[in-house]
Design a protein around this motif. Structure first.
Motif, PDB file in Angstrom:
ATOM      1  N   GLU A 296       2.473   1.759  -3.464  1.00  0.00           N
ATOM      2  CA  GLU A 296       1.406   2.452  -4.495  1.00  0.00           C
ATOM      3  C   GLU A 296       1.355   3.931  -4.232  1.00  0.00           C
ATOM      4  OE1 GLU A 296      -2.115   0.288  -3.940  1.00  0.00           O
ATOM      5  OE2 GLU A 296      -1.565  -1.613  -4.745  1.00  0.00           O
TER       6      GLU A 296
ATOM      7  N   ASP B  63      -1.020  -0.216   4.874  1.00  0.00           N
ATOM      8  CA  ASP B  63      -2.145  -1.340   4.561  1.00  0.00           C
ATOM      9  C   ASP B  63      -3.112  -1.243   5.746  1.00  0.00           C
ATOM     10  OD1 ASP B  63      -3.170  -3.860   3.496  1.00  0.00           O
ATOM     11  OD2 ASP B  63      -2.904  -4.337   5.737  1.00  0.00           O
TER      12      ASP B  63
ATOM     13  N   ALA C 148       0.674  -1.168   0.104  1.00  0.00           N
ATOM     14  CA  ALA C 148      -0.080   0.023  -0.132  1.00  0.00           C
ATOM     15  C   ALA C 148       0.799   1.121   0.059  1.00  0.00           C
ATOM     16  CB  ALA C 148      -0.844  -0.015   1.207  1.00  0.00           C
TER      17      ALA C 148
END
Length: 295
Positions: free
Chosen positions: A218, A281, A215
């Motif tokens: 990204e 995350d 996460a």
């Protein structure tokens, strides 16, 4: 000396104590000055002849103002990577804390309170912190503390007792190590914001690693290995990050709404940062106990 000058002189006699109360409650020199100034403004609008105990009256006013300031502290709404990508300046880039207090004032607070206690105070809720500071540091009776925190004297006693247990438990658990850990994390944040590459290198172990979950990757964060590579990833960045306790250990967090969106978890060995984990995350974040350290 006219009446206004006389009142101002009496207020100045109490200023050092009022400032000490506000600084310990707020943990911020600039906010403490604001609280003391507000106390003077309220006194100047009051008929002082009707105040039987000026010291107690002023302490109560400063305590109420400080409590309201603790409760109303906002959170910053910034993307942790935007400042780096857009070139915009952010608060704290010159080493000044977000609340406007310079390092000298922060050192003064740390010296007067003690670094270990300061770390623990930052984990208390506003009412607990106020009750503990007023009673244990300034001997204010619970009969006076209760109305300030909108509780009975007995409930105010419980607040202070709960805070005291937290303080004593942290000290017994080896708080000096936590203090040193927080010092390193705080220094890393200041160096990152100001873009001081050499300072970042001095804090990192030569084989330090930067790890990211999927996460975080990204959102633009990248893994790195080696002090130089890790320092390059942070120089001039992390301007929206805030100090926090991550499962009881000092670290950094980006919490634009008061809820953690990104956590920076630090591993430290022998006085050097050996690893930084960037966690974004949502499922992982939900399992972490994150306490923001305001100021």
């Amino acid at each position: 000396m006219n009446e206004e000058e006389f009142l101002a002189a009496r207020f100045e006699e109490h200023r050092p104590r009022l400032r000490a109360v506000a600084m310990r409650v707020l943990g911020s020199a600039s906010e403490a000055e604001d609280a003391v100034q507000e106390a003077w403004l309220r006194l100047s609008r009051t008929d002082a002849a009707e105040v039987d105990n000026l010291a107690g009256w002023l302490t109560t006013v400063v305590a109420r103002v400080s409590l309201n300031m603790l409760r109303s502290r906002g959170t910053r709404r910034e993307d942790p990577w935007d400042s780096h990508h857009t070139g915009q300046d952010g608060p704290g880039q010159d080493g000044v804390s977000q609340d406007g207090a310079d390092p000298e004032h922060q050192a003064e607070l740390a010296d007067s309170v003690g670094l270990a206690l300061l770390v623990v105070l930052d984990t208390l809720n506003p009412a607990e912190r106020l009750a503990f500071v007023l009673h244990d540091m300034f001997a204010v009776p619970f009969e006076e503390i209760g109305p300030i925190v909108e509780r009975t004297p007995a409930a105010a006693r419980q607040l202070a007792s709960r805070a005291r247990r937290r303080v004593q438990g942290a000290t017994a658990a080896g708080e000096p190590d936590a203090v040193r850990h927080r010092q390193l994390v705080t220094a890393f944040l200041a160096a990152s914001r100001s873009g001081d590459f050499d300072a970042l290198l001095a804090l990192l172990a030569s084989d330090a690693v930067l790890r990211t979950d999927s996460a975080a990757a990204e959102s633009g964060a990248g893994a790195a290995r080696g002090a130089h590579a890790v320092a390059r990833n942070f120089a001039g960045r992390a301007k929206a990050a805030r100090p926090a306790l991550i499962d009881g250990v000092p670290g950094l967090v980006w919490a634009p709404t008061g809820h953690p969106h990104v956590v920076f978890d630090f591993a430290i060995t022998d006085g050097k940062i050996t690893a930084i984990d960037i966690i974004a995350d949502p499922d992982h974040l939900e399992r972490l106990d994150v306490q923001l350290l305001d100021g």
